[in-house]
Design an enzyme around this catalytic site. Structure first.
Site, PDB file in Angstrom:
ATOM      1  N   LYS A  22       0.836  -1.207   0.000  1.00  0.00           N
ATOM      2  CA  LYS A  22       0.000   0.000   0.000  1.00  0.00           C
ATOM      3  C   LYS A  22       0.867   1.253   0.000  1.00  0.00           C
ATOM      4  O   LYS A  22       0.680   2.148  -0.822  1.00  0.00           O
ATOM      5  CB  LYS A  22      -0.903   0.016   1.246  1.00  0.00           C
ATOM      6  CG  LYS A  22      -1.567   1.360   1.484  1.00  0.00           C
ATOM      7  CD  LYS A  22      -2.433   1.384   2.726  1.00  0.00           C
ATOM      8  CE  LYS A  22      -1.742   1.844   3.985  1.00  0.00           C
ATOM      9  NZ  LYS A  22      -1.621   3.296   4.168  1.00  0.00           N
ATOM     10  N   ASN A  23       1.817   1.319   0.935  1.00  0.00           N
ATOM     11  CA  ASN A  23       2.538   2.578   1.112  1.00  0.00           C
ATOM     12  C   ASN A  23       3.531   2.862  -0.006  1.00  0.00           C
ATOM     13  O   ASN A  23       4.072   3.959  -0.085  1.00  0.00           O
ATOM     14  CB  ASN A  23       3.197   2.630   2.497  1.00  0.00           C
ATOM     15  CG  ASN A  23       2.144   2.804   3.587  1.00  0.00           C
ATOM     16  OD1 ASN A  23       0.994   3.166   3.301  1.00  0.00           O
ATOM     17  ND2 ASN A  23       2.522   2.535   4.831  1.00  0.00           N
ATOM     18  N   ARG A  92      -4.136   9.863   3.436  1.00  0.00           N
ATOM     19  CA  ARG A  92      -2.895  10.548   3.764  1.00  0.00           C
ATOM     20  C   ARG A  92      -2.055  10.805   2.510  1.00  0.00           C
ATOM     21  O   ARG A  92      -1.470  11.858   2.318  1.00  0.00           O
ATOM     22  CB  ARG A  92      -2.115   9.639   4.726  1.00  0.00           C
ATOM     23  CG  ARG A  92      -0.903  10.270   5.318  1.00  0.00           C
ATOM     24  CD  ARG A  92      -1.313  11.241   6.370  1.00  0.00           C
ATOM     25  NE  ARG A  92      -0.231  12.099   6.761  1.00  0.00           N
ATOM     26  CZ  ARG A  92      -0.415  13.333   7.197  1.00  0.00           C
ATOM     27  NH1 ARG A  92      -1.626  13.845   7.281  1.00  0.00           N
ATOM     28  NH2 ARG A  92       0.597  14.076   7.561  1.00  0.00           N
ATOM     29  N   CYS A 116      -5.756   8.184   8.702  1.00  0.00           N
ATOM     30  CA  CYS A 116      -6.149   7.725  10.035  1.00  0.00           C
ATOM     31  C   CYS A 116      -5.690   8.736  11.087  1.00  0.00           C
ATOM     32  O   CYS A 116      -4.593   9.294  10.985  1.00  0.00           O
ATOM     33  CB  CYS A 116      -5.493   6.371  10.342  1.00  0.00           C
ATOM     34  SG  CYS A 116      -6.049   5.026   9.306  1.00  0.00           S
ATOM     35  N   ARG A 121       0.348  14.315  12.688  1.00  0.00           N
ATOM     36  CA  ARG A 121       0.613  14.153  11.258  1.00  0.00           C
ATOM     37  C   ARG A 121       0.879  15.466  10.496  1.00  0.00           C
ATOM     38  O   ARG A 121       0.231  15.761   9.481  1.00  0.00           O
ATOM     39  CB  ARG A 121      -0.495  13.334  10.594  1.00  0.00           C
ATOM     40  CG  ARG A 121      -0.819  12.062  11.371  1.00  0.00           C
ATOM     41  CD  ARG A 121      -1.545  11.033  10.568  1.00  0.00           C
ATOM     42  NE  ARG A 121      -0.656  10.266   9.714  1.00  0.00           N
ATOM     43  CZ  ARG A 121      -1.025   9.221   9.001  1.00  0.00           C
ATOM     44  NH1 ARG A 121      -2.257   8.817   9.010  1.00  0.00           N
ATOM     45  NH2 ARG A 121      -0.158   8.576   8.248  1.00  0.00           N
ATOM     46  N   PRO A 122       1.832  16.268  10.978  1.00  0.00           N
ATOM     47  CA  PRO A 122       2.160  17.498  10.236  1.00  0.00           C
ATOM     48  C   PRO A 122       2.894  17.172   8.940  1.00  0.00           C
ATOM     49  O   PRO A 122       3.412  16.063   8.771  1.00  0.00           O
ATOM     50  CB  PRO A 122       3.104  18.239  11.198  1.00  0.00           C
ATOM     51  CG  PRO A 122       3.744  17.158  12.004  1.00  0.00           C
ATOM     52  CD  PRO A 122       2.717  16.069  12.135  1.00  0.00           C
ATOM     53  N   ILE A 123       2.954  18.134   8.009  1.00  0.00           N
ATOM     54  CA  ILE A 123       3.735  17.929   6.778  1.00  0.00           C
ATOM     55  C   ILE A 123       4.771  19.048   6.613  1.00  0.00           C
ATOM     56  O   ILE A 123       5.163  19.389   5.514  1.00  0.00           O
ATOM     57  CB  ILE A 123       2.850  17.797   5.515  1.00  0.00           C
ATOM     58  CG1 ILE A 123       1.932  19.011   5.348  1.00  0.00           C
ATOM     59  CG2 ILE A 123       2.040  16.516   5.548  1.00  0.00           C
ATOM     60  CD1 ILE A 123       1.312  19.082   3.943  1.00  0.00           C
ATOM     61  N   ASP A 304       3.635   0.416  12.231  1.00  0.00           N
ATOM     62  CA  ASP A 304       2.421  -0.148  11.618  1.00  0.00           C
ATOM     63  C   ASP A 304       2.177  -1.602  12.029  1.00  0.00           C
ATOM     64  O   ASP A 304       1.115  -2.157  11.735  1.00  0.00           O
ATOM     65  CB  ASP A 304       2.498  -0.048  10.090  1.00  0.00           C
ATOM     66  CG  ASP A 304       2.525   1.389   9.608  1.00  0.00           C
ATOM     67  OD1 ASP A 304       2.203   2.287  10.404  1.00  0.00           O
ATOM     68  OD2 ASP A 304       2.894   1.612   8.437  1.00  0.00           O
ATOM     69  N   ILE A 326       6.659   6.722  17.308  1.00  0.00           N
ATOM     70  CA  ILE A 326       6.439   7.459  16.047  1.00  0.00           C
ATOM     71  C   ILE A 326       5.155   8.298  16.093  1.00  0.00           C
ATOM     72  O   ILE A 326       5.161   9.475  15.739  1.00  0.00           O
ATOM     73  CB  ILE A 326       6.369   6.494  14.836  1.00  0.00           C
ATOM     74  CG1 ILE A 326       7.548   5.500  14.828  1.00  0.00           C
ATOM     75  CG2 ILE A 326       6.281   7.283  13.516  1.00  0.00           C
ATOM     76  CD1 ILE A 326       8.892   6.074  14.535  1.00  0.00           C
ATOM     77  N   ARG A 398      -9.142  -0.108   3.635  1.00  0.00           N
ATOM     78  CA  ARG A 398      -8.308   0.862   2.926  1.00  0.00           C
ATOM     79  C   ARG A 398      -6.873   0.347   2.771  1.00  0.00           C
ATOM     80  O   ARG A 398      -6.114   0.871   1.971  1.00  0.00           O
ATOM     81  CB  ARG A 398      -8.329   2.225   3.622  1.00  0.00           C
ATOM     82  CG  ARG A 398      -7.557   2.287   4.923  1.00  0.00           C
ATOM     83  CD  ARG A 398      -7.802   3.578   5.666  1.00  0.00           C
ATOM     84  NE  ARG A 398      -7.400   4.712   4.872  1.00  0.00           N
ATOM     85  CZ  ARG A 398      -7.686   5.987   5.170  1.00  0.00           C
ATOM     86  NH1 ARG A 398      -8.407   6.263   6.219  1.00  0.00           N
ATOM     87  NH2 ARG A 398      -7.240   6.956   4.429  1.00  0.00           N
TER      88      ARG A 398
END
Ligand code: EPU
Length: 418
Positions: A22-23, A92, A116, A121-123, A304, A326, A398
């Site tokens: 997926k990732n 995401r 999720c 979850r900053p970017i 994960d 994390i 998902r």
């Protein structure tokens, strides 16, 4: 809303074949926009995150041919318009459109990504990287507008080896003028896969899989055909299931090196694994003892797999600890695991879970709080006595391709019900 119904306690035999990651796939698809010719990607997992990316491509005017496990781009030109929150917020990985569109068109206008809710979850590291390449970033009420007259290679140090920031900066840099260096880059197999994909189109990326990635910008990216790397998290999830319920259960189409951090911990707990070149199998289950795990960036124990590991630790004798380093909010599965009979305490700072084993779980009505939390509840249901009903299963779908079919075929009693 559909739910998952599991009748637990079945031993599982046969083979589970792992699908593409997926990732990786969620990055390869936006990355394809950078190509100037046709792109074919195979071994794409059939999951709803890919549907959400296809919806964005369709909105941007890119018509793709989608097979069950493939996607072909005959044309990668986009109508470069504003991507609304209703689309970017579905996942995401919509943030990879930022790097890819910036790299090709020098102008991006889109809403922040979703995903999720497992932490803040900053970017900021993505955006800082774009700025280092010469872009100007403006944020306006959930909207990000990025412009550059020209992208020019730069030296970029990441404060944290972020998967998303590493890939996004690479996407923006592959066509930039000159050399970009990313220091403290992420080393995950999916980052390597994206680099190999781009190089197969003629990009010039070196240091792949190390903490220092160098990119020399090129003008043109040519046609390519690529197979997505196997999903290390899906693989790990099924190896955990095999450790708890396997009777000659083989998990195949995986790279054991990608999940060495997991298999070494399972072996420490007492699991007898047979590790082949591209499979891991469990002949029979045994008595296991508690262990401690701490999540880290690759090649450390993946965050994960921390939640899917919880039901395993619940089944071990003695005390186990999980330290999550994390994400700030990755113990949401614990409450329902306790409801099913586990004894777990989470520290007040939400960083460490102490698991007192072993506990026998009993089927209950529970909920998937996020993707991997959902996988964790599936495992709880498989090992519990009686019937478990899991709500909110869209989180699970998902990220896990055909989880119901794969588990049924090896003997589990699991189905989707209304
Ligand atoms: N971070 C920042 N600033 C940034 C980016 C990240 O502070 O600009 C921090 C995050 O807050 C977090 C840490 O860095 O504490 C790790 O974030 P990373 O950027 O590596 O994560 P991500 O790219 O958003 C991907 C996966 C996640 C997986 C993490 C870590 C995708 C689409 N998502 O997220 O996958 O947990 O890497 O391996 O690739 C999942 O599959 O269930 C999932 C959540």
């Amino acid at each position: 809303m559909p739910k998952l119904k599991i009748v637990g306690g079945r031993r599982l035999s046969g083979e589970i074949v792992v699908d593409g990651a997926k990732n990786s796939a969620v990055a390869l698809i936006p990355a394809s926009i950078l190509c100037d010719e046709t792109v074919e990607i195979n071994n794409v997992p059939d999951i709803s995150d890919i549907d959400a990316l296809e919806e964005i491509l369709d909105y941007l005017g890119v018509k793709v041919e989608r097979g069950k496990h493939s996607i072909v781009f005959n044309d990668t030109k986009i109508d470069n318009k504003f991507i609304p929150c209703s689309m970017s917020g579905k996942l995401r990985a919509s943030y990879y459109f930022m790097g890819a569109i910036l790299g090709k068109y020098k102008h991006v206008d889109m809403c922040f990504p979703g995903g999720c809710s497992i932490g803040e979850r900053p970017i900021n590291l993505h955006l800082k990287g774009f700025e280092k390449l010469g872009a100007v970033v403006r944020e306006d009420d959930g909207r990000v507008i990025i412009d550059a007259d020209e992208l020019v290679g730069a030296e970029i140090f990441l404060d944290f080896p972020s998967v998303g920031a590493t890939i996004n900066i690479i996407l923006a840099a592959v066509k930039a003028r000159g050399k970009t260096v990313i220091d403290n880059a992420a080393k995950e197999p999916h980052v390597i896969d994206v680099c190999n994909f781009l190089n197969s189109m003629g990009a010039c990326i070196s240091g792949i899989g190390t903490g220092r990635i160098e990119i020399i910008g090129v003008d043109h990216l040519h046609a390519t055909k690529h197979n997505v790397v196997p999903d290390m998290i899906e693989a790990g999830t099924y190896v955990i299931i095999a450790s708890l319920l396997g009777k000659n259960l083989k998990v195949s189409n995986l790279d054991p090196l990608h999940i060495e951090s997991l298999t070494s911990k399972l072996e420490e707990a007492g699991v007898n694994l047979e590790i082949g070149d591209d499979y891991i199998s469990v002949a029979d289950v045994g008595e296991y003892k508690g262990i401690d795990i701490k999540t880290m960036v690759y090649p450390g124990f993946p965050t994960d797999l921390q939640q899917p590991m919880t039901p395993f630790l619940v089944s071990c004798e003695g005390i186990s600890h999980i330290e999550e380093t994390i994400w700030e909010n990755r113990f949401q599965n614990v409450a329902d695991t306790i409801k099913m009979g586990a004894s777990i305490e989470v520290s007040s700072d939400n960083k460490v879970a102490t698991i007192y084993g072993s506990s026998k779980l009993v089927g209950k009505e529970v909920s998937a709080t996020d993707l991997r939390g959902g996988a964790s509840m599936v495992i709880c249901g498989l090992i519990a006595e009686g019937e478990t009903i899991i709500d909110n299963i869209s989180y699970i779908l998902r990220g896990y391709d055909d989880i119901v079919g794969k588990l049924n075929r090896v003997g589990a009693d699991i189905k989707i019900v209304d």
